[in-house]
Design a protein around this motif. Structure first.
Motif, PDB file in Angstrom:
ATOM      1  N   ASP A 196      90.026 -40.591  22.839  1.00 35.91           N
ATOM      2  CA  ASP A 196      89.837 -42.014  22.577  1.00 35.91           C
ATOM      3  C   ASP A 196      91.177 -42.729  22.696  1.00 35.91           C
ATOM      4  N   GLU A 197      91.179 -44.024  22.409  1.00 36.25           N
ATOM      5  CA  GLU A 197      92.387 -44.830  22.600  1.00 36.25           C
ATOM      6  C   GLU A 197      93.545 -44.452  21.681  1.00 36.25           C
ATOM      7  N   GLN A 198      93.280 -43.729  20.601  1.00 30.41           N
ATOM      8  CA  GLN A 198      94.353 -43.276  19.714  1.00 30.41           C
ATOM      9  C   GLN A 198      94.834 -41.857  20.027  1.00 30.41           C
ATOM     10  N   GLY A 199      94.220 -41.210  20.997  1.00 30.59           N
ATOM     11  CA  GLY A 199      94.599 -39.841  21.330  1.00 30.59           C
ATOM     12  C   GLY A 199      93.786 -38.789  20.596  1.00 30.59           C
ATOM     13  N   ASN A 200      92.708 -39.214  19.927  1.00 32.49           N
ATOM     14  CA  ASN A 200      91.833 -38.259  19.239  1.00 32.49           C
ATOM     15  C   ASN A 200      90.913 -37.578  20.245  1.00 32.49           C
ATOM     16  N   GLU A 201      90.750 -36.297  20.092  1.00 30.61           N
ATOM     17  CA  GLU A 201      89.923 -35.512  21.002  1.00 30.61           C
ATOM     18  C   GLU A 201      88.440 -35.777  20.740  1.00 30.61           C
ATOM     19  N   LEU A 202      87.715 -36.114  21.814  1.00 25.45           N
ATOM     20  CA  LEU A 202      86.275 -36.367  21.725  1.00 25.45           C
ATOM     21  C   LEU A 202      85.463 -35.186  22.253  1.00 25.45           C
ATOM     22  N   ALA A 203      85.963 -34.549  23.285  1.00 25.90           N
ATOM     23  CA  ALA A 203      85.328 -33.372  23.898  1.00 25.90           C
ATOM     24  C   ALA A 203      86.402 -32.656  24.707  1.00 25.90           C
ATOM     25  N   TRP A 204      86.138 -31.382  25.040  1.00 28.52           N
ATOM     26  CA  TRP A 204      87.106 -30.612  25.816  1.00 28.52           C
ATOM     27  C   TRP A 204      86.401 -29.476  26.531  1.00 28.52           C
ATOM     28  N   ARG A 205      87.101 -28.942  27.542  1.00 29.52           N
ATOM     29  CA  ARG A 205      86.622 -27.736  28.224  1.00 29.52           C
ATOM     30  C   ARG A 205      87.800 -27.021  28.857  1.00 29.52           C
ATOM     31  N   TRP A 206      87.639 -25.713  29.016  1.00 28.57           N
ATOM     32  CA  TRP A 206      88.608 -24.955  29.806  1.00 28.57           C
ATOM     33  C   TRP A 206      88.407 -25.383  31.247  1.00 28.57           C
ATOM     34  N   LEU A 207      89.457 -25.550  31.988  1.00 27.64           N
ATOM     35  CA  LEU A 207      89.358 -25.962  33.381  1.00 27.64           C
ATOM     36  C   LEU A 207      88.535 -24.960  34.177  1.00 27.64           C
TER      37      LEU A 207
ATOM     38  N   ASP B  80      76.191 -39.298  25.812  1.00 27.77           N
ATOM     39  CA  ASP B  80      76.496 -39.350  24.389  1.00 27.77           C
ATOM     40  C   ASP B  80      77.516 -40.445  24.093  1.00 27.77           C
ATOM     41  N   PHE B  81      78.558 -40.558  24.901  1.00 29.84           N
ATOM     42  CA  PHE B  81      79.565 -41.595  24.698  1.00 29.84           C
ATOM     43  C   PHE B  81      78.958 -42.989  24.846  1.00 29.84           C
ATOM     44  N   ILE B  82      78.125 -43.170  25.864  1.00 24.75           N
ATOM     45  CA  ILE B  82      77.492 -44.472  26.085  1.00 24.75           C
ATOM     46  C   ILE B  82      76.555 -44.807  24.924  1.00 24.75           C
ATOM     47  N   ASN B  83      75.796 -43.821  24.453  1.00 30.09           N
ATOM     48  CA  ASN B  83      74.904 -44.052  23.314  1.00 30.09           C
ATOM     49  C   ASN B  83      75.679 -44.461  22.064  1.00 30.09           C
ATOM     50  N   LYS B  84      76.901 -43.971  21.938  1.00 29.38           N
ATOM     51  CA  LYS B  84      77.758 -44.317  20.795  1.00 29.38           C
ATOM     52  C   LYS B  84      78.577 -45.576  21.063  1.00 29.38           C
ATOM     53  N   ARG B  85      78.260 -46.270  22.159  1.00 28.25           N
ATOM     54  CA  ARG B  85      78.915 -47.516  22.544  1.00 28.25           C
ATOM     55  C   ARG B  85      80.421 -47.374  22.794  1.00 28.25           C
ATOM     56  N   ARG B  86      80.802 -46.243  23.329  1.00 29.23           N
ATOM     57  CA  ARG B  86      82.200 -46.021  23.698  1.00 29.23           C
ATOM     58  C   ARG B  86      82.415 -46.620  25.085  1.00 29.23           C
ATOM     59  N   ASP B  87      83.391 -47.535  25.199  1.00 28.80           N
ATOM     60  CA  ASP B  87      83.637 -48.239  26.460  1.00 28.80           C
ATOM     61  C   ASP B  87      84.580 -47.508  27.398  1.00 28.80           C
ATOM     62  N   CYS B  88      85.498 -46.710  26.852  1.00 34.43           N
ATOM     63  CA  CYS B  88      86.489 -46.026  27.666  1.00 34.43           C
ATOM     64  C   CYS B  88      86.776 -44.641  27.099  1.00 34.43           C
ATOM     65  N   VAL B  89      87.154 -43.752  27.983  1.00 36.04           N
ATOM     66  CA  VAL B  89      87.704 -42.453  27.580  1.00 36.04           C
ATOM     67  C   VAL B  89      88.921 -42.182  28.452  1.00 36.04           C
TER      68      VAL B  89
END
Length: 106
Positions: free
Chosen positions: A36-47, A9-18
């Protein structure tokens, strides 16, 4: 979602880094965020949920005002195969510290 779906999903959205942030909620339950580079949450999971427990934001932590200290950057610009070797392997290991490689290993 599993980590492969998240990476694709990140690659499809042309995201270069996480950036990976390991943290805990106010009760001490460990979680992992992809930022993302500003500290915005893109995805998460409980460990404890493992690599198939990825969810879309927001988590109980949410966004940050910039990248938190100690985050690790992962390059996605080399495509899905490379990203699964790096980020996918770390996620599969549940972000545990891997033992050092023996000095005789190239």
């Amino acid at each position: 979602m599993n980590i492969d779906q998240v990476i694709q999903d990140f690659i499809n959205k042309r995201r270069d880094c996480v950036w990976v942030n390991q943290t805990a909620n106010s009760y001490g339950r460990d979680l992992v965020q992809l930022l993302d580079e500003q500290g915005n949450e893109l995805a998460w999971r409980w460990l404890s949920d493992g690599h198939t427990g990825w969810q879309n934001p927001p988590s109980v932590i949410g966004n940050h005002l910039g990248l938190p200290a100690g985050v690790n950057q992962y390059d996605l610009s080399q495509g899905f195969g490379n990203a699964t070797i790096t980020l996918g392997a770390e996620d599969g290991a549940n972000y545990s510290k891997l033992p050092p490689r023996p000095p005789w290993v190239c």
